[in-house]
Design a protein around this motif. Structure first.
Motif, short mmCIF file in Angstrom:
data_model
loop_
_atom_site.label_atom_id
_atom_site.label_comp_id
_atom_site.label_asym_id
_atom_site.label_seq_id
_atom_site.Cartn_x
_atom_site.Cartn_y
_atom_site.Cartn_z
N LEU A 1 0.83 -1.21 0.00
CA LEU A 1 0.00 0.00 0.00
C LEU A 1 0.86 1.26 0.00
N ILE A 2 1.95 1.25 0.76
CA ILE A 2 2.79 2.45 0.84
C ILE A 2 3.57 2.68 -0.45
N PHE B 1 -0.02 5.08 -0.25
CA PHE B 1 -0.60 5.37 1.06
C PHE B 1 0.45 6.01 1.95
N ASN B 2 0.03 6.99 2.73
CA ASN B 2 0.90 7.58 3.74
C ASN B 2 1.00 6.60 4.90
N PRO B 3 2.22 6.28 5.38
CA PRO B 3 2.33 5.33 6.49
C PRO B 3 1.49 5.69 7.70
N SER B 4 1.32 6.99 7.95
CA SER B 4 0.53 7.41 9.11
C SER B 4 -0.96 7.14 8.94
N LEU C 1 12.07 -14.14 2.70
CA LEU C 1 11.76 -12.97 1.87
C LEU C 1 12.79 -11.86 1.98
N ILE C 2 13.78 -12.02 2.84
CA ILE C 2 14.75 -10.96 3.08
C ILE C 2 16.09 -11.31 2.42
N ALA C 3 16.66 -10.35 1.68
CA ALA C 3 17.97 -10.53 1.06
C ALA C 3 18.87 -9.37 1.47
N THR C 4 20.15 -9.65 1.61
CA THR C 4 21.14 -8.60 1.82
C THR C 4 21.97 -8.47 0.55
N ALA C 5 22.37 -7.24 0.26
CA ALA C 5 23.02 -6.98 -1.02
C ALA C 5 24.04 -5.87 -0.89
N LYS C 6 25.01 -5.89 -1.81
CA LYS C 6 26.05 -4.87 -1.91
C LYS C 6 25.57 -3.77 -2.84
N ILE C 7 25.70 -2.52 -2.43
CA ILE C 7 25.19 -1.38 -3.17
C ILE C 7 26.22 -0.85 -4.17
N SER C 8 25.70 -0.44 -5.33
CA SER C 8 26.50 0.34 -6.28
C SER C 8 25.65 1.51 -6.75
N GLY C 9 26.21 2.66 -6.84
CA GLY C 9 25.46 3.84 -7.26
C GLY C 9 24.61 4.38 -6.12
N THR C 10 23.50 5.03 -6.48
CA THR C 10 22.64 5.69 -5.50
C THR C 10 21.42 4.84 -5.18
N ILE C 11 21.29 4.47 -3.92
CA ILE C 11 20.16 3.66 -3.45
C ILE C 11 19.62 4.30 -2.17
N GLU C 12 18.30 4.39 -2.08
CA GLU C 12 17.68 4.95 -0.88
C GLU C 12 16.70 3.96 -0.28
N THR C 13 16.50 4.03 1.02
CA THR C 13 15.47 3.22 1.65
C THR C 13 14.10 3.56 1.06
N GLY C 14 13.34 2.56 0.73
CA GLY C 14 12.06 2.76 0.08
C GLY C 14 12.12 2.65 -1.43
N ALA C 15 13.32 2.50 -1.99
CA ALA C 15 13.45 2.37 -3.45
C ALA C 15 12.89 1.03 -3.90
N VAL C 16 12.19 1.09 -5.03
CA VAL C 16 11.67 -0.12 -5.67
C VAL C 16 12.67 -0.56 -6.73
N LEU C 17 12.97 -1.86 -6.77
CA LEU C 17 13.99 -2.39 -7.67
C LEU C 17 13.42 -3.44 -8.60
N ARG C 18 14.09 -3.63 -9.71
CA ARG C 18 13.78 -4.73 -10.64
C ARG C 18 15.06 -5.48 -10.96
N VAL C 19 14.90 -6.76 -11.32
CA VAL C 19 16.06 -7.54 -11.73
C VAL C 19 16.71 -6.89 -12.93
N LYS C 20 18.00 -6.76 -12.92
CA LYS C 20 18.73 -6.11 -14.02
C LYS C 20 18.47 -6.86 -15.32
N GLY C 21 18.10 -6.10 -16.33
CA GLY C 21 17.84 -6.67 -17.65
C GLY C 21 16.40 -7.08 -17.87
N SER C 22 15.55 -6.97 -16.84
CA SER C 22 14.15 -7.38 -17.02
C SER C 22 13.29 -6.20 -17.47
#
Length: 395
Positions: free
Chosen positions: A70-71, A76-79, A374-395
């Motif tokens: 929803l967020i 949706f606003n979390p509040s 459902l939880i994965a840990t990953a190494k960051i490259s470039g600019t990433i922020e909490t709340g960012a939505v991601l897709r598999v590279k090349g999809s």
């Protein structure tokens, strides 16, 4: 209503996995409602695992998956999202939350969502709307709060329960002042209230009767709505009160608490949230897709009902016209070099060490280092922020 704390977390294979962004919910009676210039999006999400007599394991996961959807997908606003989980989900707290958060706050044109994941039941209604022609008894579908357990003696000999009748839910939905209402019910017999696999059903039957307190509460709402008993029965028999109801099962079926790839969730809710993360949809399309995905051996067929005479089944899901772009993972926590992801729109079993995800804007990416449920840990490259939505590279 009690505050909710960070102990309400994702569970995976018997362990708890921390998810960022699950904010504490303040007491509803202390909330200050600010004047709104645009339609609000309100949600009440209920998830109960900790039943004394028959615990479940995926209902709080359902609640968290729904909240994040929803967020980050529907804006949706979390509040504006209230979570009522486990020991907080008593009958009274659930009813109070519906009244305070949805009935008192939603205005015409607002969006409202009600989600329940937990046990359902069938119990005897002393003043039934439908009567079985063979038994002469009237069994009604219910939602089971945390404080509606039954002892073995009560199951064998009979007794009363503090369940919430589907009929009561009908009255509460009728009182919400917006047509843009969606109810998602992931419990057994949920179609009558309109998951290793564990059934989301508590014992009931002809020996178990709904409490007089529940019937008195219905009478209060009939007076508030200005309906006679006859008018209520006629309206109930015509269809749902308003908006859209998505139920995990047909009236006589059982909903499943399903062991998935390293975690437990509702067979219905998990597939629903996955579908909505992956594509824009309508209630009709979503139900059709989920029906095709649930294994036939589960004998669980989701059900869609819409307000009689409406085309709400063809409307954008949750009545949200401006949904954000979908994705396959969500950044829920980050440090300078690493991120924690919630795998929301992809089968977690397909995520391997080395799998790469990128942001929708392709300004940054991550490479998976480990996964648990459902939880994965990953190494960051470039600019990433909490709340960012991601897709598999090349999809």
């Amino acid at each position: 209503m009690p505050k909710l704390s960070r102990r309400h977390l994702l569970q995976a294979a018997g362990a708890t996995l921390l998810t960022a962004g699950l904010h504490q919910t303040q007491l509803l009676r202390h909330q200050k409602v600010l004047a709104q210039t645009t339609p609000r999006k309100l949600a009440l999400i209920i998830g109960i695992n900790d039943y004394i007599d028959a615990p479940l394991y995926g209902c709080v996961n359902d609640a968290i998956l729904q909240r994040q959807l929803l967020i980050h997908r529907f804006g949706f606003n979390p509040s504006d999202i209230v979570m009522v989980l486990n020991q907080d989900a008593t009958r009274q707290n659930i009813l109070d939350a519906v009244e305070e958060h949805l009935i008192k706050q939603a205005k015409p044109g607002d969006v409202a969502v009600l989600h329940f994941s937990g046990h359902g039941s069938l119990v005897r209604d002393p003043d039934p709307i439908y009567i079985d022609t063979e038994t002469g008894q009237g069994l009604a579908g219910t939602l089971v709060p945390i404080d509606a357990s039954l002892s073995d003696d009560a199951i064998a000999q009979g007794g009363t329960v503090a369940d919430i009748l589907g009929h009561t839910l009908f009255l509460l939905m009728a009182a919400i002042q917006t047509e843009n209402l969606t109810a998602v019910l992931d419990s057994c017999h949920s179609g009558a209230s309109t998951r290793g696999v564990r059934v989301r059903a508590r014992e009931g039957g002809e020996k178990i009767e709904i409490s007089p307190q529940e019937k008195a509460y219905q009478e209060q709402w009939l007076k508030r709505l200005g309906w006679s008993r006859e008018e209520f029965v006629n309206r109930y028999r015509q269809g749902i009160a308003k908006g859209v109801v998505l139920a995990a099962t047909q009236p006589s079926q059982l909903a499943l608490d399903e062991q998935l790839n390293g975690f437990v969730a509702g067979a219905f809710t998990y597939r629903l949230t996955q579908h909505l993360w992956q594509q824009d949809s309508t209630p009709e399309r979503a139900i059709a897709e989920i029906q095709s995905q649930i294994p036939k051996s589960y004998r669980q067929q989701p059900k869609l009902e819409v307000e009689t005479g409406s085309d709400y089944g063809k409307k954008p899901f949750y009545f949200v016209e401006d949904a954000r772009k979908g994705g396959q993972a969500l950044v829920i926590e980050q440090t300078e070099f690493r991120a924690k992801l919630l795998l929301v729109g992809i089968d977690p079993g397909k995520v391997r060490v080395g799998t790469e995800f990128v942001t929708l804007e392709r300004r940054g990416g991550v490479e998976i280092e480990a996964r648990e449920g459902l939880i994965a840990t990953a190494k960051i490259s470039g600019t990433i922020e909490t709340g960012a939505v991601l897709r598999v590279k090349g999809s």
